[in-house]
Design an enzyme around this catalytic site. Structure first.
Site, PDB file in Angstrom:
ATOM      1  N   HIS A  29       0.851  -1.190   0.000  1.00  0.00           N
ATOM      2  CA  HIS A  29       0.000   0.000   0.000  1.00  0.00           C
ATOM      3  C   HIS A  29       0.887   1.239   0.000  1.00  0.00           C
ATOM      4  CE1 HIS A  29      -2.624  -3.232   1.432  1.00  0.00           C
ATOM      5  NE2 HIS A  29      -3.614  -2.518   0.933  1.00  0.00           N
ATOM      6  N   HIS A 255      -3.670   3.810  -4.089  1.00  0.00           N
ATOM      7  CA  HIS A 255      -3.846   3.202  -2.764  1.00  0.00           C
ATOM      8  C   HIS A 255      -2.869   2.053  -2.553  1.00  0.00           C
ATOM      9  CE1 HIS A 255      -5.954   1.671   0.789  1.00  0.00           C
ATOM     10  NE2 HIS A 255      -5.878   0.466   0.244  1.00  0.00           N
ATOM     11  N   GLU A 394     -21.678  -2.125  21.216  1.00  0.00           N
ATOM     12  CA  GLU A 394     -21.066  -3.431  21.461  1.00  0.00           C
ATOM     13  C   GLU A 394     -19.701  -3.588  20.789  1.00  0.00           C
ATOM     14  OE1 GLU A 394     -25.535  -3.848  21.770  1.00  0.00           O
ATOM     15  OE2 GLU A 394     -24.146  -2.978  20.293  1.00  0.00           O
ATOM     16  N   HIS A 456     -34.158 -11.042  19.542  1.00  0.00           N
ATOM     17  CA  HIS A 456     -33.410 -11.100  20.795  1.00  0.00           C
ATOM     18  C   HIS A 456     -33.097 -12.529  21.222  1.00  0.00           C
ATOM     19  CE1 HIS A 456     -34.517  -6.937  20.907  1.00  0.00           C
ATOM     20  NE2 HIS A 456     -34.028  -6.744  22.122  1.00  0.00           N
TER      21      HIS A 456
END
Length: 641
Positions: A29, A255, A394, A456
């Site tokens: 890169h 890139h 989370e 859930h």
């Protein structure tokens, strides 16, 4: 040579090293490696306080290359500082080298975090800043700032498109954040897929902000000095040019890739490099950078002297901190910790967390679910305590905890519902790669979540978690297994642990013998072994009693850690699982159980699909988790010749 000229020459040399290493690897890169060279030079060489005498010094400044693909902008300056050889640069991307494609902590001891998955470096940096605040508040004394380091994160446009980065930024404590802003990605210009005004975004998140309109080293360095003076987190945006001085300057093709010989010569000429031979650079650059490294080592020596004086004046704090530095931490558990019985396994966590409250070595909390998962401490971090309010984040929660451990050896615990562990997967995987012993408590373990419905009710998450290498899943059935789970998790130092707890009350057997599996209901001359984990152990026990009426004798095996059982032939044989057929009951869809099939015939009853919005008991009945259905299935299995 005047300071400005040598700075310019070092940056040009870094760019030459980067392109030589990438060319030699036949891929890499190059865009960020070239474009961000002034940034990494300013951070690592000019500002980063670290030492070659002790690369994991606890009070070193931390540097995370969140855009890990730009690794050569880091390796190049570390070479000039004398910490990587020219052979290391030539070994870029080769197996077991110190210079892999993306930085890895086990390959090069000066890497503070393995990076590559974009965005997570930002979150880990926030975690490192949190650990710094916690340790400073606990151990610093008047005239003894034992913990006073900075955290630097270098990231690119792509990192800011990952939700985990934005989650963590919203929670950020003290962190110096530097954005390599070149508006160019792999397939597109960043403005085509992201139109956020990041200067105002960071201001809205209470950061000090700096916008550097060029890749001028002097401007970057001045911004860092100003950021250090701020009492807020800092965001520095640097407008760079991807693949600068190459034929692919400022276009997506810049890139990654490498240059041919003629392109490389032209590139080095544009960088004002006199030596065009690959891997040959000027001695005065090396001499200057080695002097910078000597100054860093002097800073470390001064800290060691300060810490020696601290030892004499504050022996208790010194010993406590020294144990943390050495990662020489042990947690003692006894059955007396837990007073409850015959309740939901999540409820035992309340007593265990209360016991851990006095330990200085563990911090954490939940994703806004302390009342539901029972995971959290009494006093918040901002008030001098151990509890972290991560918010409903989370992914960031787990990535932040990776950063906390990497920076300090502090153990962490976090929590959410099992169904939402999916959100955290990327951080769990990276933590497992880095051998980080984080603890994740996932409650509401099965269809028994009930009325909250299929969104859930987990049934596929155990499969995902158990599939991770270097990641143990513990699903306890009662208080003795919960205690075993925490003892297991906290007294090991190299893998991620998930403890799966239930919301509904479960029968207590209190027979756990600290093994991955054990006989919870004995039976002489048994005809079949019934195996189960967590919530289904009591169902297996009831089924064994009903089978007696059909003249079928069954032993029941509780399996809190399936991964350890299937890989332990001695344990399998000690349980006599090779002697008679096996039947497995688990409200998940994990076919790892069938690794036991080489020892004997095996059948199972697993969860089969998403749940329903009704009571947990009714869903269990609908899904066949009842003794009437299982009785017929076991009999049919045994009669099948």
């Amino acid at each position: 040579m005047i300071e400005k000229e040598i700075n310019k020459q070092v940056i040009a040399t870094m760019r030459g090293i980067a392109i030589d290493g990438i060319n030699n690897a036949k891929g890499g890169h190059m865009g960020m490696a070239i474009g961000a060279a002034p940034i990494s030079y300013s951070i690592v060489a000019k500002n980063l306080n670290f030492s070659s005498k002790n690369p994991k010094w606890i009070n070193r400044d931390k540097f995370i290359l969140s855009a890990g693909h730009g690794s050569m902008c880091y390796y190049s300056i570390m070479h000039l500082l004398g910490l990587l050889t020219i052979e290391d640069i030539k070994s870029h991307k080769k197996i077991n080298s110190k210079t892999p494609s993306h930085p890895e902590i086990d390959k090069f001891k000066y890497v503070d975090a393995s990076t590559g998955p974009l965005g997570q470096g930002i979150a880990m940096g926030v975690g490192m800043a949190i650990s710094q605040k916690y340790l400073a508040k606990r151990y610093n004394k008047k005239d003894f700032n034992i913990i006073d380091h900075y955290v630097y994160v270098l990231h690119g446009d792509g990192c800011m498109q990952e939700g985990v980065a934005l989650e963590a930024i919203a929670l950020a404590g003290t962190i110096n954040l530097i954005h390599d802003f070149n508006e160019t990605q792999i397939d597109s210009k960043s403005y085509e897929v992201n139109n956020v005004d990041f200067i105002n975004y960071f201001k809205a998140n209470h950061f000090s902000t700096f916008d550097i309109m060029s890749d001028s080293f002097e401007e970057i360095n001045n911004a860092i000095q100003e950021a250090k003076k701020s009492n807020k987190p800092s965001y520095i945006r640097v407008h760079t040019t991807i693949a600068k001085n190459t034929p692919y300057e400022n276009i997506p093709k810049g890139h990654n890739g490498y240059l041919n010989e003629n392109e490389t010569i032209e590139f080095k000429k544009k960088c004002d490099l006199n030596n065009l031979i690959p891997f040959n650079y000027e001695n005065d650059v090396y001499d200057y950078c080695l002097q910078l490294m000597k100054e860093k080592n002097l800073n470390y020596d001064n800290w060691v002297n300060l810490f020696s004086k601290y030892k004499k004046l504050f022996p208790n704090e010194y010993n406590e901190l020294k144990q943390l530095i050495d990662n020489d931490i042990h947690f003692e558990f006894s059955k007396e910790i837990i007073k409850k019985t015959n309740v939901a396994t999540r409820d035992y966590c309340t007593e265990i967390l209360s016991y851990l409250e006095s330990s200085p070595y563990i911090i954490g909390g939940s994703a806004d679910l302390k009342g539901s998962t029972k995971i959290g401490f009494n006093i918040d971090l901002k008030d001098g305590g151990k509890n972290i309010k991560y918010g409903i984040r989370e992914f960031a929660m787990s990535a932040i905890n990776n950063g906390i451990y990497l920076a300090s050896n502090l153990r962490t615990i976090d929590s959410t519902f099992l169904a939402f562990s999916d959100y955290a997967k990327g951080a769990l995987r990276l933590g497992a790669i880095m051998n980080i012993p984080s603890i994740h408590v996932y409650s509401h373990d099965s269809y028994q979540v009930g009325g909250d419905g299929p969104t859930h009710q987990p049934y596929d998450q155990l499969t995902m978690l158990r599939a991770l290498d270097n990641f143990s899943v513990i699903r306890p059935c009662d208080e003795s297994e919960v205690l075993y789970a925490f003892n297991y998790a906290l007294n090991q130092n190299d893998k991620q642990i998930a403890i799966i707890t239930a919301r509904q009350n479960l029968h207590s057997y209190n027979m756990c013998d600290n093994k991955a599996a054990y006989v919870i209901k004995k039976c002489n001359n048994f005809d079949i072994s019934l195996l189960a984990s967590g919530s289904e152990v009591s169902l297996a026990y009831e089924l064994a009693n009903d089978l007696i009426n059909k003249n079928i004798k069954a032993q029941v095996i509780s399996v809190p850690i399936l991964q350890d059982l299937v890989n332990d032939e001695n344990l399998i044989k000690s349980l006599n699982l090779d002697k008679k057929p096996m039947f497995v009951i688990e409200a998940a869809n994990d076919y790892m159980w069938y690794k036991l099939s080489k020892y004997n015939k095996i059948e199972s009853h697993f969860a089969s699909s998403f749940g329903e919005s009704t009571s947990g008991e009714e869903i269990y009945k609908l899904k066949g988790f009842n003794t009437n259905y299982l009785l017929e299935k076991v009999i049919s299995f045994l009669n099948d010749k």
